[in-house]
Design a protein around this motif. Structure first.
Motif, mmCIF file in Angstrom:
data_model
loop_
_atom_site.group_PDB
_atom_site.id
_atom_site.type_symbol
_atom_site.label_atom_id
_atom_site.label_comp_id
_atom_site.label_asym_id
_atom_site.label_seq_id
_atom_site.Cartn_x
_atom_site.Cartn_y
_atom_site.Cartn_z
ATOM 1 N N VAL A 111 0.842 -1.195 0.000
ATOM 2 C CA VAL A 111 0.000 0.000 0.000
ATOM 3 C C VAL A 111 0.874 1.241 0.000
ATOM 4 N N LYS A 112 1.915 1.237 0.808
ATOM 5 C CA LYS A 112 2.816 2.389 0.870
ATOM 6 C C LYS A 112 3.469 2.640 -0.486
ATOM 7 N N LYS A 131 5.141 8.345 5.720
ATOM 8 C CA LYS A 131 3.707 8.117 5.829
ATOM 9 C C LYS A 131 3.330 8.240 7.301
ATOM 10 N N LEU A 132 2.456 9.190 7.619
ATOM 11 C CA LEU A 132 2.056 9.438 9.000
ATOM 12 C C LEU A 132 0.951 8.485 9.443
ATOM 13 N N ASP A 133 0.018 8.228 8.557
ATOM 14 C CA ASP A 133 -1.051 7.260 8.778
ATOM 15 C C ASP A 133 -1.615 6.912 7.412
ATOM 16 N N LYS A 134 -2.733 6.201 7.357
ATOM 17 C CA LYS A 134 -3.221 5.750 6.057
ATOM 18 C C LYS A 134 -3.725 6.880 5.169
ATOM 19 N N PHE A 186 3.959 13.031 4.878
ATOM 20 C CA PHE A 186 4.784 14.225 5.094
ATOM 21 C C PHE A 186 5.997 14.126 4.174
ATOM 22 N N VAL A 187 6.204 15.144 3.341
ATOM 23 C CA VAL A 187 7.298 15.125 2.369
ATOM 24 C C VAL A 187 8.167 16.365 2.565
ATOM 25 N N ILE A 188 9.474 16.157 2.545
ATOM 26 C CA ILE A 188 10.447 17.247 2.587
ATOM 27 C C ILE A 188 11.249 17.180 1.293
ATOM 28 N N GLY A 189 11.483 18.338 0.700
ATOM 29 C CA GLY A 189 12.247 18.341 -0.537
ATOM 30 C C GLY A 189 12.863 19.689 -0.842
ATOM 31 N N LYS A 190 13.517 19.733 -1.977
ATOM 32 C CA LYS A 190 14.127 20.960 -2.482
ATOM 33 C C LYS A 190 13.493 21.270 -3.831
ATOM 34 N N LYS A 250 -5.041 11.906 1.528
ATOM 35 C CA LYS A 250 -5.807 11.152 0.539
ATOM 36 C C LYS A 250 -7.269 11.510 0.714
ATOM 37 N N ILE A 251 -7.805 12.220 -0.278
ATOM 38 C CA ILE A 251 -9.189 12.679 -0.253
ATOM 39 C C ILE A 251 -9.871 12.152 -1.512
#
Length: 145
Positions: A22-23, A100-103, A107-111, A132-133
């Motif tokens: 799933v991830k 992935k914080l939950d289903k 949270f993404v960090i980038g440049k 996810k909506i």
């Protein structure tokens, strides 16, 4: 007793394997959105770039000088800051961290880097919260500087 332990271990491994699958699917969907955003930006299409964002008044964009609330206000902020393709330049993302914080939340960090011909290049970092909506991953909060 030994058989019960073996069954428990197999069940635990299958749950872990399912969670990883799933991830991987979620990561692929989010990475595809990054690619779509980068392509739209590089084609001068701010509306296309914004397809990765939650179309809601609750969207939050945190820049170095202010917080912008809502999808339309965020789009207008981009249009004001990047009025033409020369100012927009060519966008490149570099994803540094993906958690992935939950289903429903990631949270993404980038440049980010803008290569521009007529103006000075720009670059900075971002932190994004994705949710996810309706079976689609969208950015609900963006902190870019």
């Amino acid at each position: 007793m030994k058989n019960i332990l073996i069954l428990f271990l197999l069940f635990s491994l299958s749950i872990t394997s399912f969670a990883q699958t799933v991830k991987s699917k979620d990561v692929a969907q989010i990475m595809q959105t990054f690619q779509n955003q980068q392509k739209a930006w590089n084609n001068g299409d701010l509306e296309g770039f914004m397809n990765g964002y939650w179309q809601s008044d609750s969207l939050k964009f945190i820049g170095k000088n202010e917080i912008t609330y809502g999808y339309e206000a965020t789009l207008n902020r981009y249009k004001k800051s990047y009025p033409d393709t020369a100012t927009m330049g060519k966008l490149q993302f570099d994803i540094l961290s993906f958690k992935k914080l939950d289903k429903k939340h990631v949270f993404v960090i980038g440049k980010w880097h803008l290569k521009r011909d007529e103006k000075e290049d720009l670059e900075g970092h971002f932190t994004l919260i994705w949710e996810k909506i309706n079976k689609k991953w969208v950015i609900i909060a963006d902190h870019s500087s």
